[in-house]
Design an enzyme around this catalytic site. Structure first.
Site, mmCIF file in Angstrom:
data_model
loop_
_atom_site.group_PDB
_atom_site.id
_atom_site.type_symbol
_atom_site.label_atom_id
_atom_site.label_comp_id
_atom_site.label_asym_id
_atom_site.label_seq_id
_atom_site.Cartn_x
_atom_site.Cartn_y
_atom_site.Cartn_z
ATOM 1 N N GLU A 56 39.531 36.992 41.256
ATOM 2 C CA GLU A 56 40.294 36.547 42.425
ATOM 3 C C GLU A 56 41.628 35.960 42.009
ATOM 4 O OE1 GLU A 56 39.446 38.116 45.274
ATOM 5 O OE2 GLU A 56 40.133 36.239 46.167
ATOM 6 N N HIS A 60 42.628 41.172 40.628
ATOM 7 C CA HIS A 60 42.230 42.450 40.036
ATOM 8 C C HIS A 60 40.713 42.397 39.847
ATOM 9 C CE1 HIS A 60 43.348 46.263 38.431
ATOM 10 N NE2 HIS A 60 42.584 46.083 37.383
ATOM 11 N N HIS A 61 40.015 43.385 40.365
ATOM 12 C CA HIS A 61 38.575 43.245 40.547
ATOM 13 C C HIS A 61 37.772 44.334 39.839
ATOM 14 C CE1 HIS A 61 40.648 41.123 43.790
ATOM 15 N NE2 HIS A 61 39.622 40.298 43.769
ATOM 16 N N HIS A 78 42.751 50.995 41.140
ATOM 17 C CA HIS A 78 42.710 51.938 42.259
ATOM 18 C C HIS A 78 44.113 52.319 42.710
ATOM 19 C CE1 HIS A 78 38.953 49.386 42.482
ATOM 20 N NE2 HIS A 78 38.549 50.569 42.077
ATOM 21 N N GLU A 79 44.988 51.310 42.778
ATOM 22 C CA GLU A 79 46.368 51.552 43.235
ATOM 23 C C GLU A 79 47.114 52.520 42.331
ATOM 24 O OE1 GLU A 79 48.672 47.873 44.776
ATOM 25 O OE2 GLU A 79 46.981 47.100 43.627
ATOM 26 N N ASP A 87 43.999 46.286 33.818
ATOM 27 C CA ASP A 87 42.601 46.430 33.368
ATOM 28 C C ASP A 87 42.419 45.809 31.990
ATOM 29 O OD1 ASP A 87 41.588 47.944 35.656
ATOM 30 O OD2 ASP A 87 43.030 49.436 34.982
HETATM 31 N N1 HBI Z 1 41.396 45.675 41.819
HETATM 32 N N2 HBI Z 1 40.493 47.089 40.244
HETATM 33 C C1 HBI Z 1 41.411 46.856 41.184
HETATM 34 N N3 HBI Z 1 42.321 47.818 41.479
HETATM 35 C C2 HBI Z 1 43.277 47.623 42.430
HETATM 36 O O1 HBI Z 1 44.092 48.509 42.673
HETATM 37 C C3 HBI Z 1 43.291 46.382 43.099
HETATM 38 C C4 HBI Z 1 42.310 45.423 42.763
HETATM 39 N N4 HBI Z 1 42.289 44.241 43.387
HETATM 40 C C5 HBI Z 1 43.226 43.890 44.396
HETATM 41 C C6 HBI Z 1 44.214 44.924 44.671
HETATM 42 N N5 HBI Z 1 44.230 46.099 44.064
HETATM 43 C C7 HBI Z 1 45.247 44.563 45.692
HETATM 44 O O2 HBI Z 1 46.488 44.351 45.041
HETATM 45 C C8 HBI Z 1 45.472 45.600 46.777
HETATM 46 O O3 HBI Z 1 44.292 46.154 47.197
HETATM 47 C C9 HBI Z 1 46.259 44.967 47.909
#
Ligand code: HBI
Length: 100
Positions: A56, A60-61, A78-79, A87
């Site tokens: 959080e 980045h998740h 993902h973006e 990463d």
């Molecule tokens: N986590 N793994 C990952 N990839 C993303 O692109 C990403 C995220 N967490 C938050 C995030 N992107 C946000 O910046 C956007 O979804 C707004």
């Protein structure tokens, strides 16, 4: 918007990330992957709680899967549609939370 790294960029950063690790992160199915095994479920879930708060803070998740004392983590951006610097930053911080 984060940029996805090419194969050479990923390999270089993997070497740095794994330099002092007993168990390495690997590139698998286009994601940075590592499986962590803990002594028990409470330790595994405690680790996940810390990683969740970290993720959080970093915005980045992880993609992850937990059964009992095993936590599987996959990192991708993902973006960017691939693996980015974010990463590797998250993986390095995750390593600070886990003594493996
Ligand atoms: N986590 N793994 C990952 N990839 C993303 O692109 C990403 C995220 N967490 C938050 C995030 N992107 C946000 O910046 C956007 O979804 C707004």
């Amino acid at each position: 918007m984060p940029l996805s790294l090419d194969k050479a960029g990923i390999e270089t950063r993997l070497e740095t990330l794994n330099a002092r690790l007993e168990l390495p992160w690997r590139l698998e199915d286009g994601k940075l992957r590592k499986v962590f095994e803990f002594d028990n479920f409470v330790s595994a879930f405690g680790f996940m709680t810390q990683v969740a708060l970290l993720a959080e803070r970093m915005n980045h998740h992880p993609e992850w899967f937990n059964v009992y004392r095993r936590v599987e983590i996959d990192l991708t951006t993902h973006e960017a549609g691939g693996i980015s610097e974010r990463d590797f930053e998250l993986a390095a911080e995750i390593q600070r939370l886990a003594q493996f």
